[in-house]
Design a protein around this motif. Structure first.
Motif, PDB file in Angstrom:
ATOM      1  N   MET A  52       0.860  -1.182   0.000  1.00 40.86           N
ATOM      2  CA  MET A  52       0.000   0.000   0.000  1.00 40.86           C
ATOM      3  C   MET A  52       0.892   1.227   0.000  1.00 40.86           C
ATOM      4  SD  MET A  52      -2.883  -1.451  -0.233  1.00 40.86           S
ATOM      5  CE  MET A  52      -3.807   0.080  -0.240  1.00 40.86           C
ATOM      6  N   ALA A  53       0.631   2.096  -0.965  1.00 36.88           N
ATOM      7  CA  ALA A  53       1.448   3.293  -1.131  1.00 36.88           C
ATOM      8  C   ALA A  53       0.533   4.482  -1.368  1.00 36.88           C
ATOM      9  CB  ALA A  53       2.405   3.098  -2.317  1.00 36.88           C
ATOM     10  N   GLU A  54       1.151   5.631  -1.540  1.00 36.29           N
ATOM     11  CA  GLU A  54       0.400   6.815  -1.928  1.00 36.29           C
ATOM     12  C   GLU A  54       1.179   7.517  -3.029  1.00 36.29           C
ATOM     13  OE1 GLU A  54      -0.130   9.152   1.590  1.00 36.29           O
ATOM     14  OE2 GLU A  54       1.967   9.741   1.685  1.00 36.29           O
ATOM     15  N   ALA A  55       0.427   8.056  -3.970  1.00 37.11           N
ATOM     16  CA  ALA A  55       1.007   8.823  -5.074  1.00 37.11           C
ATOM     17  C   ALA A  55       0.384  10.212  -5.003  1.00 37.11           C
ATOM     18  CB  ALA A  55       0.708   8.145  -6.403  1.00 37.11           C
ATOM     19  N   ASP A  56       1.225  11.209  -4.800  1.00 37.82           N
ATOM     20  CA  ASP A  56       0.753  12.581  -4.575  1.00 37.82           C
ATOM     21  C   ASP A  56      -0.317  12.615  -3.486  1.00 37.82           C
ATOM     22  OD1 ASP A  56       2.544  13.671  -6.351  1.00 37.82           O
ATOM     23  OD2 ASP A  56       1.069  14.018  -7.947  1.00 37.82           O
ATOM     24  N   GLY A  57      -0.113  11.817  -2.425  1.00 37.05           N
ATOM     25  CA  GLY A  57      -1.011  11.818  -1.276  1.00 37.05           C
ATOM     26  C   GLY A  57      -2.258  10.969  -1.412  1.00 37.05           C
ATOM     27  N   LYS A  58      -2.458  10.329  -2.569  1.00 41.71           N
ATOM     28  CA  LYS A  58      -3.654   9.500  -2.779  1.00 41.71           C
ATOM     29  C   LYS A  58      -3.265   8.029  -2.686  1.00 41.71           C
ATOM     30  CE  LYS A  58      -5.785  12.978  -5.648  1.00 41.71           C
ATOM     31  NZ  LYS A  58      -5.999  13.418  -7.006  1.00 41.71           N
ATOM     32  N   PRO A  59      -4.034   7.213  -1.933  1.00 41.92           N
ATOM     33  CA  PRO A  59      -3.663   5.808  -1.763  1.00 41.92           C
ATOM     34  C   PRO A  59      -3.761   5.007  -3.062  1.00 41.92           C
ATOM     35  CG  PRO A  59      -5.724   6.285  -0.621  1.00 41.92           C
ATOM     36  CD  PRO A  59      -5.225   7.570  -1.191  1.00 41.92           C
ATOM     37  N   VAL A  60      -2.856   4.055  -3.185  1.00 44.29           N
ATOM     38  CA  VAL A  60      -2.822   3.159  -4.335  1.00 44.29           C
ATOM     39  C   VAL A  60      -2.367   1.786  -3.846  1.00 44.29           C
ATOM     40  CG1 VAL A  60      -0.467   3.852  -4.968  1.00 44.29           C
ATOM     41  CG2 VAL A  60      -1.947   2.849  -6.691  1.00 44.29           C
ATOM     42  N   CYS A  61      -2.932   0.751  -4.448  1.00 43.12           N
ATOM     43  CA  CYS A  61      -2.557  -0.628  -4.147  1.00 43.12           C
ATOM     44  C   CYS A  61      -1.566  -1.085  -5.213  1.00 43.12           C
ATOM     45  CB  CYS A  61      -3.817  -1.501  -4.160  1.00 43.12           C
ATOM     46  SG  CYS A  61      -3.528  -3.232  -3.787  1.00 43.12           S
ATOM     47  N   ALA A  78       4.007   5.882 -13.007  1.00 42.02           N
ATOM     48  CA  ALA A  78       2.882   5.052 -13.442  1.00 42.02           C
ATOM     49  C   ALA A  78       1.546   5.667 -13.037  1.00 42.02           C
ATOM     50  CB  ALA A  78       3.013   3.649 -12.857  1.00 42.02           C
ATOM     51  N   CYS A  79       1.552   6.393 -11.920  1.00 40.63           N
ATOM     52  CA  CYS A  79       0.321   7.008 -11.412  1.00 40.63           C
ATOM     53  C   CYS A  79       0.137   8.441 -11.896  1.00 40.63           C
ATOM     54  CB  CYS A  79       0.322   6.975  -9.880  1.00 40.63           C
ATOM     55  SG  CYS A  79       0.272   5.316  -9.184  1.00 40.63           S
ATOM     56  N   GLY A  80       1.069   8.917 -12.715  1.00 40.98           N
ATOM     57  CA  GLY A  80       0.994  10.298 -13.174  1.00 40.98           C
ATOM     58  C   GLY A  80       1.189  11.284 -12.039  1.00 40.98           C
ATOM     59  N   ALA A  81       2.000  10.883 -11.064  1.00 34.63           N
ATOM     60  CA  ALA A  81       2.222  11.702  -9.873  1.00 34.63           C
ATOM     61  C   ALA A  81       3.663  12.203  -9.834  1.00 34.63           C
ATOM     62  CB  ALA A  81       1.923  10.870  -8.620  1.00 34.63           C
ATOM     63  N   LYS A  82       3.891  13.198  -8.983  1.00 33.87           N
ATOM     64  CA  LYS A  82       5.248  13.706  -8.801  1.00 33.87           C
ATOM     65  C   LYS A  82       6.012  12.897  -7.772  1.00 33.87           C
ATOM     66  CE  LYS A  82       4.293  18.390 -10.233  1.00 33.87           C
ATOM     67  NZ  LYS A  82       4.611  19.786 -10.075  1.00 33.87           N
ATOM     68  N   THR A  83       5.290  12.417  -6.739  1.00 31.37           N
ATOM     69  CA  THR A  83       5.945  11.663  -5.666  1.00 31.37           C
ATOM     70  C   THR A  83       5.129  10.437  -5.294  1.00 31.37           C
ATOM     71  OG1 THR A  83       4.836  12.879  -3.899  1.00 31.37           O
ATOM     72  CG2 THR A  83       6.950  13.765  -4.668  1.00 31.37           C
ATOM     73  N   ALA A  84       5.817   9.456  -4.725  1.00 35.91           N
ATOM     74  CA  ALA A  84       5.165   8.266  -4.190  1.00 35.91           C
ATOM     75  C   ALA A  84       5.898   7.865  -2.924  1.00 35.91           C
ATOM     76  CB  ALA A  84       5.193   7.121  -5.206  1.00 35.91           C
ATOM     77  N   ALA A  85       5.158   7.293  -1.993  1.00 36.91           N
ATOM     78  CA  ALA A  85       5.733   6.835  -0.728  1.00 36.91           C
ATOM     79  C   ALA A  85       4.911   5.658  -0.230  1.00 36.91           C
ATOM     80  CB  ALA A  85       5.725   7.956   0.305  1.00 36.91           C
ATOM     81  N   MET A  86       5.540   4.817   0.557  1.00 37.66           N
ATOM     82  CA  MET A  86       4.819   3.698   1.163  1.00 37.66           C
ATOM     83  C   MET A  86       3.943   4.232   2.288  1.00 37.66           C
ATOM     84  SD  MET A  86       5.871   1.366  -0.780  1.00 37.66           S
ATOM     85  CE  MET A  86       4.934   0.066  -0.002  1.00 37.66           C
ATOM     86  N   LEU A  87       2.767   3.633   2.459  1.00 37.29           N
ATOM     87  CA  LEU A  87       1.910   4.007   3.582  1.00 37.29           C
ATOM     88  C   LEU A  87       2.439   3.383   4.866  1.00 37.29           C
ATOM     89  CD1 LEU A  87      -1.740   3.580   2.210  1.00 37.29           C
ATOM     90  CD2 LEU A  87      -0.506   5.696   2.656  1.00 37.29           C
ATOM     91  N   LYS A  88       2.215   4.042   5.965  1.00 30.17           N
ATOM     92  CA  LYS A  88       2.543   3.466   7.269  1.00 30.17           C
ATOM     93  C   LYS A  88       1.592   2.298   7.510  1.00 30.17           C
ATOM     94  CE  LYS A  88       4.279   7.640   9.586  1.00 30.17           C
ATOM     95  NZ  LYS A  88       5.264   7.872   8.644  1.00 30.17           N
ATOM     96  N   PRO A  89       2.040   1.248   8.215  1.00 32.31           N
ATOM     97  CA  PRO A  89       1.191   0.069   8.433  1.00 32.31           C
ATOM     98  C   PRO A  89      -0.198   0.396   8.986  1.00 32.31           C
ATOM     99  CG  PRO A  89       3.428  -0.411   9.098  1.00 32.31           C
ATOM    100  CD  PRO A  89       3.383   1.057   8.763  1.00 32.31           C
ATOM    101  N   ALA A  90      -0.294   1.279   9.958  1.00 32.24           N
ATOM    102  CA  ALA A  90      -1.600   1.606  10.544  1.00 32.24           C
ATOM    103  C   ALA A  90      -2.526   2.239   9.508  1.00 32.24           C
ATOM    104  CB  ALA A  90      -1.428   2.536  11.744  1.00 32.24           C
ATOM    105  N   GLU A  91      -1.978   3.073   8.646  1.00 34.59           N
ATOM    106  CA  GLU A  91      -2.779   3.708   7.595  1.00 34.59           C
ATOM    107  C   GLU A  91      -3.216   2.680   6.555  1.00 34.59           C
ATOM    108  OE1 GLU A  91      -4.565   7.109   5.649  1.00 34.59           O
ATOM    109  OE2 GLU A  91      -4.073   6.540   7.690  1.00 34.59           O
ATOM    110  N   ALA A  92      -2.326   1.765   6.194  1.00 36.72           N
ATOM    111  CA  ALA A  92      -2.682   0.702   5.243  1.00 36.72           C
ATOM    112  C   ALA A  92      -3.815  -0.150   5.810  1.00 36.72           C
ATOM    113  CB  ALA A  92      -1.457  -0.155   4.938  1.00 36.72           C
ATOM    114  N   GLU A  93      -3.747  -0.460   7.088  1.00 41.62           N
ATOM    115  CA  GLU A  93      -4.805  -1.262   7.721  1.00 41.62           C
ATOM    116  C   GLU A  93      -6.119  -0.504   7.760  1.00 41.62           C
ATOM    117  OE1 GLU A  93      -3.158  -2.455  11.520  1.00 41.62           O
ATOM    118  OE2 GLU A  93      -2.130  -4.172  10.602  1.00 41.62           O
ATOM    119  N   ARG A  94      -6.065   0.772   8.066  1.00 42.43           N
ATOM    120  CA  ARG A  94      -7.293   1.585   8.135  1.00 42.43           C
ATOM    121  C   ARG A  94      -7.968   1.668   6.761  1.00 42.43           C
ATOM    122  NH1 ARG A  94      -9.135   6.331   6.912  1.00 42.43           N
ATOM    123  NH2 ARG A  94      -7.179   7.145   6.087  1.00 42.43           N
TER     124      ARG A  94
END
Length: 158
Positions: A52-61, A78-94
């Motif tokens: 679970m990650a986020e691209a420009d702040g929006k979640p993506v699987c 791939a997401c047409g975003a400027k940045t991507a980051a992995m979600l924190k585990p608690a956020e991925a679970e939520r």
């Protein structure tokens, strides 16, 4: 399997053929996908881990072979975003409604964009495995069925 999961229910509703494979989940394993492959006796490139990650702040699987690592730059592209980051585990679970180690791309609480590493599909396997909605649970299905059900986009991520 005695209990259905949201993932298997999603497959049932879609009429997709699959099989369920349980294994002894090791919460201490450094790489859960590789531990699943070893426990099931399956080559690691046939088991797709769910990230679970986020691209420009929006979640993506994100789905990638369990023996590969994603490039966040490639994910952003791939997401047409400027940045991507992995979600924190608690956020991925939520967001997914699943516990880390048991996150499935199927049956998540809300529908998210899904990106599958093109290399995982290019491997040409007739069947692949993804998490079945619980720790120690994998489902085997055709890659084309998975892509269609998730409306997934294939992109080079590794």
């Amino acid at each position: 399997m005695s209990k259905a999961t949201r993932a298997t229910q999603a497959l049932d509703r879609a009429g997709i053929a699959y099989s369920v494979h349980a294994y002894a989940y090791d919460p201490e394993a450094p790489r859960i996908g590789l531990q699943a492959a070893e426990a099931l006796g399956i080559p690691p490139d046939r088991i797709l881990k769910t990230l679970m990650a986020e691209a420009d702040g929006k979640p993506v699987c994100v789905l990638v072979a369990s023996d590969r690592e994603i490039s966040l730059k490639r994910l952003a592209a791939a997401c047409g975003a400027k940045t991507a980051a992995m979600l924190k585990p608690a956020e991925a679970e939520r967001i997914t409604g699943y516990h880390v180690g048991g996150i499935s791309p199927l049956g998540q609480k809300r529908r998210l964009p899904v990106v599958i590493d093109a290399a995982a599909l290019a491997a040409g396997h007739a069947e692949i495995y993804v998490n079945g909605g619980g720790r120690g649970l994998q489902v085997r299905l055709k890659p084309s069925d998975l892509v269609a059900l998730l409306s997934a986009q294939a992109a080079p991520l590794t």
